[in-house]
Design a protein around this motif. Structure first.
Motif, PDB file in Angstrom:
ATOM      1  N   SER A 175       0.831  -1.204   0.000  1.00 11.95           N
ATOM      2  CA  SER A 175       0.000   0.000   0.000  1.00 11.95           C
ATOM      3  C   SER A 175       0.867   1.256   0.000  1.00 11.95           C
ATOM      4  CB  SER A 175      -0.932   0.008   1.214  1.00 11.95           C
ATOM      5  OG  SER A 175      -1.766  -1.114   1.194  1.00 11.95           O
ATOM      6  N   ASP A 219      -6.241  -6.396  -1.041  1.00  9.79           N
ATOM      7  CA  ASP A 219      -5.708  -6.677   0.291  1.00  9.79           C
ATOM      8  C   ASP A 219      -6.736  -6.215   1.336  1.00  9.79           C
ATOM      9  OD1 ASP A 219      -4.438  -6.674   2.697  1.00  9.79           O
ATOM     10  OD2 ASP A 219      -2.645  -5.633   1.995  1.00  9.79           O
ATOM     11  N   SER A 259      -5.698  -3.476   3.540  1.00  9.29           N
ATOM     12  CA  SER A 259      -5.107  -2.283   2.951  1.00  9.29           C
ATOM     13  C   SER A 259      -5.880  -1.036   3.379  1.00  9.29           C
ATOM     14  CB  SER A 259      -5.088  -2.395   1.429  1.00  9.29           C
ATOM     15  OG  SER A 259      -6.231  -1.794   0.900  1.00  9.29           O
ATOM     16  N   PRO A 260      -5.173   0.063   3.443  1.00 14.14           N
ATOM     17  CA  PRO A 260      -5.801   1.294   3.922  1.00 14.14           C
ATOM     18  C   PRO A 260      -6.930   1.776   3.024  1.00 14.14           C
ATOM     19  CG  PRO A 260      -3.603   1.704   3.068  1.00 14.14           C
ATOM     20  CD  PRO A 260      -3.764   0.232   3.167  1.00 14.14           C
ATOM     21  N   GLU A 316      -3.543  -4.167  -6.065  1.00 11.88           N
ATOM     22  CA  GLU A 316      -2.799  -4.612  -4.881  1.00 11.88           C
ATOM     23  C   GLU A 316      -3.464  -5.832  -4.293  1.00 11.88           C
ATOM     24  OE1 GLU A 316      -2.605  -1.897  -1.524  1.00 11.88           O
ATOM     25  OE2 GLU A 316      -1.971  -3.524  -0.204  1.00 11.88           O
TER      26      GLU A 316
HETATM   27 MG   LIG Z   1      -1.914  -3.013   1.922  1.00 14.43          MG
END
Ligand SMILES: [Mg+2]
Ligand SMILES: Nc1nc2c(ncn2[C@@H]2O[C@H](COP(=O)(O)OP(=O)(O)O)[C@@H](O)[C@H]2O)c(=O)[nH]1
Length: 321
Positions: free
Chosen positions: A58, A81, A84-85, A143
């Motif tokens: 990320s 993900d 993930s943010p 991602e």
């Molecule tokens: Mg991530």
């Protein structure tokens, strides 16, 4: 043409967001929509970024967005993900880090996979990426945590697959075991500020010697420190070399053809399975064969009964264009 497709063609970002929701929720117009946008696709370069949780994917994506925006490229991001943010399971710091992109119309970030989809995460992600491609993003970053089969499947849509490793983490062995080594086009040693970079570099090279002998493209290894914004242009150089390699050798066409085939199979598989599962669950199919008493005979009877009608069994609009 599907009305959402028309709006996507005009780069209406709300239409894109809506279209991805269609894809995620298996909306009944989904196939019509995807069919409409298909001719608009093919312009984007898809970059898959995979690696263990915490590898810095990320952070890297975040830096890459900045880097590519400075080159005036439009960037789409699909984050698979779950930690993930972008996806909401986020720690505040990461959110703040990402948030400035939200005001930039040249960046579109969508997290996948927090919603359940009947079509499976990999299919939904592929479709979302397709929609972004149709919209006109130059680069699409995907991602994903490199852990399971669905992540491997997602990576198969990427033109360039980058595997993120960290010095001193030992994850290179995991990557090798999981079969990710074979699909990598590029290795990123992120956290190159930590000790053990040379050793990791050596390990990757030895493993590449084991598996890649016959391939004309040897995945380069680039060193990046995402937190310090170091190594990004080397990373981008490696991506563009790979892109040029694909173009030069015709491998891009080959890749797309391979993808096309896989996608057709997936759609057929999914459409048939959904329809059949519905019928079986409602008792329409299997109750007729219940007397057979064993599951093999019952399954066989269902298949034999269904096969002749299969060519008419796919959702409207799929086989007329
Ligand atoms: Mg991530
Ligand atoms: N030392 C160091 N830490 C980093 C670097 N890149 C990311 N990190 C840290 O690694 C942690 C995980 O990063 P994140 O981007 O969330 O990883 P992801 O799970 O792969 O998406 C965070 O605390 C980052 O600040 C780097 O280049 N060097």
């Amino acid at each position: 043409m599907h009305p959402l497709a028309e709006r996507i063609a005009k780069q209406d970002i709300r239409a894109l967001a809506r279209a991805i929701t269609y894809v995620e929720s298996d909306h009944e117009e989904k196939l019509d929509l995807l069919q409409s946008i298909y001719p608009m696709t093919g312009g984007a370069h898809y970059i898959g970024i995979t690696g263990a949780p915490g590898a810095g994917k990320s952070s890297l994506v975040n830096r890459l967005i900045d880097f590519l925006r400075k080159k005036d490229l439009l960037v789409g991001v699909a984050a698979v993900d779950p930690t993930s943010p972008f996806s909401g399971g986020a720690i505040l710091g990461d959110r703040v880090r990402m948030s400035r992109h939200f005001t930039d119309p040249g960046v579109f970030i969508r997290s996948m996979g927090t919603r359940g989809s009947l079509g499976g995460l990999s299919r939904t992600t592929k479709e979302a990426v397709r929609l972004m491609d149709a919209f006109g993003f130059d680069v699409i970053l995907v991602e994903t945590v490199g852990v399971g089969q669905s992540e491997l499947d997602i990576m198969k849509i990427a033109d360039t697959t980058a595997v993120v490793l960290n010095p001193g983490s030992g994850d290179v062995v995991q990557v090798f075991k999981a079969g990710i080594m074979e699909i990598a086009d590029l290795f990123i040693i992120n956290k190159a500020d930590l000790p053990g970079v040379g050793k990791l570099n050596g390990q990757i090279n030895s493993l590449l010697d084991l598996i890649k002998q016959s391939k004309p493209w040897r995945p380069p290894i680039v060193r990046v420190t995402a937190t310090k914004n170091e190594g990004l242009s080397e990373l981008w150089d490696a991506v563009t070399s790979h892109r040029d390699f694909l173009r030069r050798t015709g491998d891009k066409e080959q890749l797309r053809l391979e993808r096309f085939k896989n996608e057709v199979l997936e759609i057929v598989h999914y459409e048939l399975m959904t329809r059949l599962s519905e019928q079986i669950e409602s008792g329409e199919e299997w109750s007729r064969d219940r007397a057979a008493a064993d599951p093999y005979t019952t399954a066989k009877a269902i298949i034999e009964r269904r096969l002749p009608s299969m060519k008419n069994g796919v959702k409207g609009g799929m086989n007329d264009g």
